[in-house]
Design a protein around this motif. Structure first.
Motif, PDB file in Angstrom:
ATOM      1  N   SER A 219     -13.624 -29.051 -57.215  1.00  0.00           N
ATOM      2  CA  SER A 219     -14.296 -28.875 -55.917  1.00  0.00           C
ATOM      3  C   SER A 219     -15.043 -27.548 -55.843  1.00  0.00           C
ATOM      4  O   SER A 219     -15.940 -27.375 -55.024  1.00  0.00           O
ATOM      5  CB  SER A 219     -13.274 -28.948 -54.775  1.00  0.00           C
ATOM      6  OG  SER A 219     -12.372 -27.856 -54.829  1.00  0.00           O
ATOM      7  N   LEU A 220     -14.690 -26.596 -56.701  1.00  0.00           N
ATOM      8  CA  LEU A 220     -15.328 -25.276 -56.704  1.00  0.00           C
ATOM      9  C   LEU A 220     -16.313 -25.243 -57.864  1.00  0.00           C
ATOM     10  O   LEU A 220     -15.919 -25.123 -59.025  1.00  0.00           O
ATOM     11  CB  LEU A 220     -14.259 -24.190 -56.867  1.00  0.00           C
ATOM     12  CG  LEU A 220     -14.671 -22.738 -56.634  1.00  0.00           C
ATOM     13  CD1 LEU A 220     -14.991 -22.506 -55.171  1.00  0.00           C
ATOM     14  CD2 LEU A 220     -13.547 -21.814 -57.057  1.00  0.00           C
ATOM     15  N   ASP A 221     -17.617 -25.367 -57.556  1.00  0.00           N
ATOM     16  CA  ASP A 221     -18.574 -25.529 -58.653  1.00  0.00           C
ATOM     17  C   ASP A 221     -19.715 -24.528 -58.665  1.00  0.00           C
ATOM     18  O   ASP A 221     -20.503 -24.502 -59.600  1.00  0.00           O
ATOM     19  CB  ASP A 221     -19.155 -26.948 -58.642  1.00  0.00           C
ATOM     20  CG  ASP A 221     -19.853 -27.275 -57.332  1.00  0.00           C
ATOM     21  OD1 ASP A 221     -19.993 -26.385 -56.480  1.00  0.00           O
ATOM     22  OD2 ASP A 221     -20.254 -28.447 -57.158  1.00  0.00           O
ATOM     23  N   THR A 222     -19.824 -23.659 -57.651  1.00  0.00           N
ATOM     24  CA  THR A 222     -20.965 -22.741 -57.568  1.00  0.00           C
ATOM     25  C   THR A 222     -20.494 -21.300 -57.466  1.00  0.00           C
ATOM     26  O   THR A 222     -19.652 -20.969 -56.625  1.00  0.00           O
ATOM     27  CB  THR A 222     -21.843 -23.079 -56.350  1.00  0.00           C
ATOM     28  OG1 THR A 222     -22.287 -24.431 -56.444  1.00  0.00           O
ATOM     29  CG2 THR A 222     -23.070 -22.157 -56.300  1.00  0.00           C
ATOM     30  N   LEU A 223     -21.056 -20.450 -58.312  1.00  0.00           N
ATOM     31  CA  LEU A 223     -20.779 -19.016 -58.281  1.00  0.00           C
ATOM     32  C   LEU A 223     -21.890 -18.298 -57.528  1.00  0.00           C
ATOM     33  O   LEU A 223     -23.076 -18.505 -57.798  1.00  0.00           O
ATOM     34  CB  LEU A 223     -20.704 -18.465 -59.704  1.00  0.00           C
ATOM     35  CG  LEU A 223     -20.674 -16.935 -59.825  1.00  0.00           C
ATOM     36  CD1 LEU A 223     -19.376 -16.373 -59.259  1.00  0.00           C
ATOM     37  CD2 LEU A 223     -20.860 -16.502 -61.281  1.00  0.00           C
ATOM     38  N   VAL A 224     -21.492 -17.450 -56.579  1.00  0.00           N
ATOM     39  CA  VAL A 224     -22.419 -16.541 -55.908  1.00  0.00           C
ATOM     40  C   VAL A 224     -22.009 -15.134 -56.342  1.00  0.00           C
ATOM     41  O   VAL A 224     -20.999 -14.597 -55.888  1.00  0.00           O
ATOM     42  CB  VAL A 224     -22.358 -16.693 -54.374  1.00  0.00           C
ATOM     43  CG1 VAL A 224     -23.364 -15.741 -53.709  1.00  0.00           C
ATOM     44  CG2 VAL A 224     -22.636 -18.139 -53.962  1.00  0.00           C
ATOM     45  N   ASP A 225     -22.782 -14.570 -57.250  1.00  0.00           N
ATOM     46  CA  ASP A 225     -22.470 -13.269 -57.864  1.00  0.00           C
ATOM     47  C   ASP A 225     -23.252 -12.197 -57.101  1.00  0.00           C
ATOM     48  O   ASP A 225     -24.478 -12.139 -57.178  1.00  0.00           O
ATOM     49  CB  ASP A 225     -22.863 -13.305 -59.340  1.00  0.00           C
ATOM     50  CG  ASP A 225     -22.511 -12.020 -60.068  1.00  0.00           C
ATOM     51  OD1 ASP A 225     -21.843 -11.162 -59.480  1.00  0.00           O
ATOM     52  OD2 ASP A 225     -22.917 -11.891 -61.241  1.00  0.00           O
ATOM     53  N   VAL A 226     -22.525 -11.350 -56.361  1.00  0.00           N
ATOM     54  CA  VAL A 226     -23.150 -10.359 -55.484  1.00  0.00           C
ATOM     55  C   VAL A 226     -22.919  -8.960 -56.039  1.00  0.00           C
ATOM     56  O   VAL A 226     -21.796  -8.599 -56.394  1.00  0.00           O
ATOM     57  CB  VAL A 226     -22.583 -10.444 -54.055  1.00  0.00           C
ATOM     58  CG1 VAL A 226     -23.304  -9.451 -53.132  1.00  0.00           C
ATOM     59  CG2 VAL A 226     -22.700 -11.863 -53.502  1.00  0.00           C
ATOM     60  N   THR A 227     -23.987  -8.191 -56.115  1.00  0.00           N
ATOM     61  CA  THR A 227     -23.921  -6.797 -56.551  1.00  0.00           C
ATOM     62  C   THR A 227     -24.421  -5.915 -55.424  1.00  0.00           C
ATOM     63  O   THR A 227     -25.535  -6.094 -54.934  1.00  0.00           O
ATOM     64  CB  THR A 227     -24.783  -6.575 -57.808  1.00  0.00           C
ATOM     65  OG1 THR A 227     -24.364  -7.485 -58.828  1.00  0.00           O
ATOM     66  CG2 THR A 227     -24.648  -5.150 -58.307  1.00  0.00           C
ATOM     67  N   ILE A 228     -23.583  -4.973 -54.986  1.00  0.00           N
ATOM     68  CA  ILE A 228     -23.930  -4.062 -53.884  1.00  0.00           C
ATOM     69  C   ILE A 228     -23.970  -2.640 -54.413  1.00  0.00           C
ATOM     70  O   ILE A 228     -23.043  -2.203 -55.102  1.00  0.00           O
ATOM     71  CB  ILE A 228     -22.904  -4.160 -52.734  1.00  0.00           C
ATOM     72  CG1 ILE A 228     -22.824  -5.583 -52.181  1.00  0.00           C
ATOM     73  CG2 ILE A 228     -23.258  -3.179 -51.615  1.00  0.00           C
ATOM     74  CD1 ILE A 228     -21.790  -5.761 -51.076  1.00  0.00           C
ATOM     75  N   VAL A 229     -25.031  -1.908 -54.076  1.00  0.00           N
ATOM     76  CA  VAL A 229     -25.106  -0.490 -54.443  1.00  0.00           C
ATOM     77  C   VAL A 229     -25.560   0.322 -53.236  1.00  0.00           C
ATOM     78  O   VAL A 229     -26.274  -0.172 -52.360  1.00  0.00           O
ATOM     79  CB  VAL A 229     -26.055  -0.244 -55.642  1.00  0.00           C
ATOM     80  CG1 VAL A 229     -25.607  -1.014 -56.864  1.00  0.00           C
ATOM     81  CG2 VAL A 229     -27.482  -0.586 -55.292  1.00  0.00           C
ATOM     82  N   TYR A 230     -25.138   1.574 -53.234  1.00  0.00           N
ATOM     83  CA  TYR A 230     -25.496   2.531 -52.184  1.00  0.00           C
ATOM     84  C   TYR A 230     -26.241   3.678 -52.861  1.00  0.00           C
ATOM     85  O   TYR A 230     -25.608   4.601 -53.405  1.00  0.00           O
ATOM     86  CB  TYR A 230     -24.242   3.037 -51.477  1.00  0.00           C
ATOM     87  CG  TYR A 230     -23.426   1.949 -50.811  1.00  0.00           C
ATOM     88  CD1 TYR A 230     -23.530   1.714 -49.448  1.00  0.00           C
ATOM     89  CD2 TYR A 230     -22.547   1.154 -51.552  1.00  0.00           C
ATOM     90  CE1 TYR A 230     -22.785   0.713 -48.831  1.00  0.00           C
ATOM     91  CE2 TYR A 230     -21.810   0.152 -50.948  1.00  0.00           C
ATOM     92  CZ  TYR A 230     -21.930  -0.066 -49.586  1.00  0.00           C
ATOM     93  OH  TYR A 230     -21.194  -1.065 -48.983  1.00  0.00           O
TER      94      TYR A 230
END
Length: 299
Positions: A219-230
């Motif tokens: 049921s878990l098939d999509t990756l949302v890869d988030v990169t945050i920088v300051y």
């Protein structure tokens, strides 16, 4: 002196509005959650789940309004996906500050299903917010030290069972499961203690992600890869509302999760565990390079 007074007033105003917003939303959240607990029929639970999600989205909307109107912080984002409110998503993100959470909520509210975070068990005692997280089925995890596990080996499996119980609930509703893979917020001191081979990140911990992949199966098939920088340095919520965080840069990569990583047995299958760890290590190496580019780019 005058600038410090203004900053203090800004933080006080934001804290007051945030508290008021939370109280206004947590009361109906708890009432609906109690109905869901008492009337355990699938039809009633389905309606309650939708109402709970609507209340949570409204709470995040108000917080995001405060972000926009009480700070001058600019969010520069690349790769934001089109709205997809159905489905099951795995959101992996680096972690530098508590500000990461309102940033994620602001970007993905009403764009992806409600973000669910794995929280330390102590956070259930946070006034009002702890009850809200409980009502929304956020999983609370109790961490044990190595010494505690050596004395009582059965403690080692409790977080796994908590993950499985949470994911069983998530399978029947649209959800975005968030995992801060480093397990803690980045600091230079932690980076030095770990002797991390990555320049901008702590070493990734694959276990939490592996257990979620196992528990949610296909049921878990999509990756949302988030990169945050300051670019000017990270700060906590007080720094945000004191207007000391001028810019936040965010990169989003949406990709399928490899089939061979879903529905395995991370705990008991060494080959599967190695595949998940190799995948996470590569994601984090790519993310480290991405952070370097984001920090060096001009906007």
């Amino acid at each position: 002196m005058f600038s410090k007074l203004i900053a203090g007033l800004r933080v006080l105003t934001a804290a007051s509005l945030l508290s008021l917003n939370t109280l206004v939303h947590v009361i109906p959240l708890l009432l609906v959650s109690l109905v869901k607990m008492v009337l355990r029929f699938d039809a009633v639970r389905g309606v309650c789940d939708r109402v709970l999600m609507a209340i949570a989205a409204s709470w995040i909307d108000v917080n995001s309004w405060m972000f926009d109107h009480l700070t001058d912080t600019r969010i520069v984002v690349d790769g934001l996906p089109e709205p997809q409110l159905d489905g099951h998503f795995l959101v992996l993100c680096n972690h530098q500050s508590w500000v990461d959470i309102p940033v994620l909520q602001k970007l993905f509210n009403r764009r992806l299903p409600l973000l669910r975070f794995f929280l330390k068990s102590q956070l259930i005692w946070v006034p009002a917010l702890g009850l809200a997280w409980w009502a929304l089925d956020f999983p609370f995890m109790k961490r044990y030290t190595r010494a505690q596990i050596e004395r009582r080996p059965e403690l080692a499996g409790r977080d796994i069972e908590a993950t499985r119980r949470a994911c069983a609930k998530f399978q029947r509703i649209p959800v975005s499961v968030v995992n801060f893979v480093e397990g803690t917020r980045f600091t230079e001191a932690k980076h030095d203690r770990q002797d991390s081979p990555l320049e901008h990140l702590l070493k990734p911990r694959a276990g939490g992600t592996g257990f979620v992949l196992d528990a949610m199966g296909d049921s878990l098939d999509t990756l949302v890869d988030v990169t945050i920088v300051y670019p000017e340095g990270a700060g906590e919520l007080g720094a945000l509302f004191a207007n000391r965080i001028p810019e936040i840069r965010v990169d989003v990569q949406v990709t399928p999760i490899p089939d061979e990583l879903r529905g395995g047995d991370y705990q008991n299958d060494p080959e599967h565990r190695e595949r998940v760890q190799a995948w996470i290590n590569q994601l984090w190496a790519d993310k480290d390079a991405r952070i370097a580019r984001l920090l060096s780019s001009s906007t």
